[in-house]
Design an enzyme around this catalytic site. Sequence first.
Site, PDB file in Angstrom:
ATOM      1  N   CYS A  17       0.840  -1.201   0.000  1.00 38.44           N
ATOM      2  CA  CYS A  17       0.000   0.000   0.000  1.00 38.44           C
ATOM      3  C   CYS A  17       0.873   1.248   0.000  1.00 38.44           C
ATOM      4  CB  CYS A  17      -0.932   0.012   1.213  1.00 38.44           C
ATOM      5  SG  CYS A  17      -0.060   0.078   2.787  1.00 38.44           S
ATOM      6  N   CYS A  20       3.437   1.619   2.670  1.00 39.04           N
ATOM      7  CA  CYS A  20       4.716   0.940   2.436  1.00 39.04           C
ATOM      8  C   CYS A  20       5.671   1.872   1.693  1.00 39.04           C
ATOM      9  CB  CYS A  20       4.504  -0.327   1.614  1.00 39.04           C
ATOM     10  SG  CYS A  20       3.419  -1.532   2.377  1.00 39.04           S
ATOM     11  N   ASP A 502       5.222  25.162 -33.931  1.00 39.14           N
ATOM     12  CA  ASP A 502       6.294  25.705 -34.762  1.00 39.14           C
ATOM     13  C   ASP A 502       6.024  25.271 -36.204  1.00 39.14           C
ATOM     14  OD1 ASP A 502       8.914  26.716 -35.484  1.00 39.14           O
ATOM     15  OD2 ASP A 502       9.501  24.616 -35.610  1.00 39.14           O
ATOM     16  N   ASP A 710      10.776  21.456 -32.645  1.00 43.81           N
ATOM     17  CA  ASP A 710      11.768  20.439 -32.981  1.00 43.81           C
ATOM     18  C   ASP A 710      12.733  20.150 -31.846  1.00 43.81           C
ATOM     19  OD1 ASP A 710      13.453  22.602 -32.944  1.00 43.81           O
ATOM     20  OD2 ASP A 710      13.809  22.649 -35.092  1.00 43.81           O
ATOM     21  N   ASP A 714      13.727  25.642 -30.590  1.00 44.75           N
ATOM     22  CA  ASP A 714      12.524  25.993 -29.842  1.00 44.75           C
ATOM     23  C   ASP A 714      12.666  25.700 -28.346  1.00 44.75           C
ATOM     24  OD1 ASP A 714      11.031  26.747 -32.171  1.00 44.75           O
ATOM     25  OD2 ASP A 714      10.815  24.616 -32.631  1.00 44.75           O
TER      26      ASP A 714
END
Length: 817
Positions: A17, A20, A502, A710, A714
């Site tokens: 769980c 843990c 772009d 790309d 960018d």
Amino acid sequence: MPETTRQLTLPITGMTCANCVATIERNLRKLDGVESAVVSLASERASVEFDPARVDQEKLIARVRRAGYDVALGEAAIPLTRIADDNDARRLAKVLRGLAGVVEADVSAASESARVRYLPTAVSQQEIREAIRKAGFEPVAAEGDFEDAEREARQREIRRQRRLLLTGIVFTVPLFLLAMARDLGLISHELGMAPAYNVILFALATPVQFYVGWQYYVGAFKALRNRSANMDVLIAMGSSVAYVYSVAVLIGLVGGHLYFETAAVIVTLIVLGKYLEARARGQTSDAIRKLMGLRPSTARLVRDGAEVEVRLDEVRVGDVFIVRPGEKIPVDGVVIEGRSSVDESMLTGESMPVGKGAGDTVIGATLNRAGLLRAEATRVGRDTALSQIVRLVEQAQASRAPIQRLADQVSAWFVPAVIGTAALTFIGWLVLGGAVPAGESVFTRAMINAVSVLVIACPCAMGLATPTAVMVAAGKGAELGILFKSGEALERAGQVDVILLDKTGTMTRGEPAVTDVLTNGSTIGESELIRMAAGAERGSEHPLGDAVVAAATARGLSLPQPEGFRATAGLGIEATVEGHAVLVGSERMLRSRGISLDGFGDRLSQLQREAKTAVAVAIDGSAAGLLGIADSLKAGSVEAIARLRSMGLRVVMVTGDNRETALAIAREAGLLGDGQSPEAVVRAEVLPGAKASVVSDLQAEGRHVAMVGDGVNDAPALAQADVGVAIGSGTDVAMAAAPVTLMSGDLRGVPRAIQLSRRTLRTIRQNLFWAFFYNVVLIPAAALGFLSPMLAAGAMAFSSVFVVTNSLRLRRTRLEA
């Protein structure tokens, strides 16, 4: 220079769980030298950053084990040659123990073998065998790989749970039938009340309690020793109360009914649930296993002029390999001879085969369709694109999405709150009483209801709600050529409402070609204009410059070498060619240098109206001509934009091109349909550095922005956006800076990524709703006496299985382009 920080991934077993997860993280962070520790319940892995000068992997593993859990280690028995005596054995053992990821290593000269235990997430058997070779010995055989080793460790745990489950069933079924036969009066009163009958029930219940259920006692003890409480504590308490009370009745310490079958059914149903959950969770990694399974096991190399077939792990950088039609490419490489088409769909999601010839890159695990290829290996082992992709997906699967924080916060106090609720239930029934069945005391009813509260509570469902969905979705994305680098990126992608695209290389092919050459017809001819412009562009890395050079080369022109090359971002370049000052760039660049277009203005406007980029060429301070360069839309761009808009997203194109060219491309791509104003969908003449400002302006309006580019020029905009989506190529995909990467250049991956994110978020919300609804409704129902402990145990086991199987539905989701 000494290593200051190292990252290690530990495959964990025994977690049940979210508590843990918190326990392991807390224990690891207590170690001096550990800088961070992040644990994923779904992938069952701990990612630890630490200072290797202060703490090592042995201490990390020991800490996990001390917290009550274990680390799944791979085991390899490797036959050796060239090992002469015990000195060789000791030397090799020392080499292996010094290898990062190796936990234990023993080498025997007598049996000529090495037995190694290692972390399959840190080192592979391939790397272990390579270390053996470098030490001067030769491993005889290869066994599996790092993924197989980890999978086998987890399969051992599943087999253990299956063995315990079968044992539980063998004892619990007859126990339950005997108890029910007596309770329902199906046997005679004398037989049912005989002491021997009760002893038989005790004998059947005890193996279930202390053999099948022993793991919960161990887990509870270790959790309490670490001052925490988890699901093991609840199960151990709930089943023990029923068992111990029944023993007290059996030996005559108290009067009342026996509940041996209740204790046994609780343990067996919980083990059944954990077994089914473990099997289902194993399927969440299917995508990774499929990717790893794509690799061929051998490669055909050219050595000493002859073809030899070798194991994949024996391929080295620089080796020349041959791939025949219908065979898989073994490793990443560069084609040096031959032409073919290669099916890269298994990695990029691109359905059409890609043409390959001399100089082109090929990706390991992709399928050679047509011709014979001879290629040189450039990346092998863990450096291949496939291995990098697998690591990125595993990173995403192990990371946490922000939506998980609520479950993490609740899980911190959940188990103590349940124990408190069980205590209040017991006290409340004792004090207030209630409707008690005939022959049963108020004390017994109070105890049984308290047990129901302990057993019905399920912190596992809350802990698994988010990570299992993230894990499956990240794998599904990888199958489609979409890489999410984190759970946060996967969540955020579904929240965006504006997509910035772009133009060059994203919407268009990024491979422009010269279509028009315009000169004044008197001072310079077409070929000379192109030759001078291409000479200046030889130093440029811009796609437009490449187009000019390609046009000159196609005409068979010899290109002069430029001097004093200088580029101005977004405007153009300047250089000295054969003693002449040559400027190649935009109209703005010429104006900034005080150069008039000298009658080229109308022709420039015409080129722009035709969606062509007009590049002006000036020689020695005067305009010499224009080059029209066109870049066609990628296949699928129109489709992708239409799909994005149908999803309710605003799509904006951002480009450094002039406004006329940008509008022409926008019309061709379908951006200007449905009465869209140009100002709303096109941002033209934006320099690369200013794209980030476009993103921030939209964010200031309260928009959630995804930037698609790309991944190179960018980068600032990709970083500024809420979600950056890099259009990558298979071999460079692991280097992309954006949190989401499309391995192919197909823009249709963007709507697929957003759809996958939205469906993942929907699945997570369904899981969280179920987990909270289940606990909020059924814990009070158990406290009020509406649920027996056996029904509670069944419901608890079902809740986790439901969450995992609901997440697995994402594997079958179909995404429209």
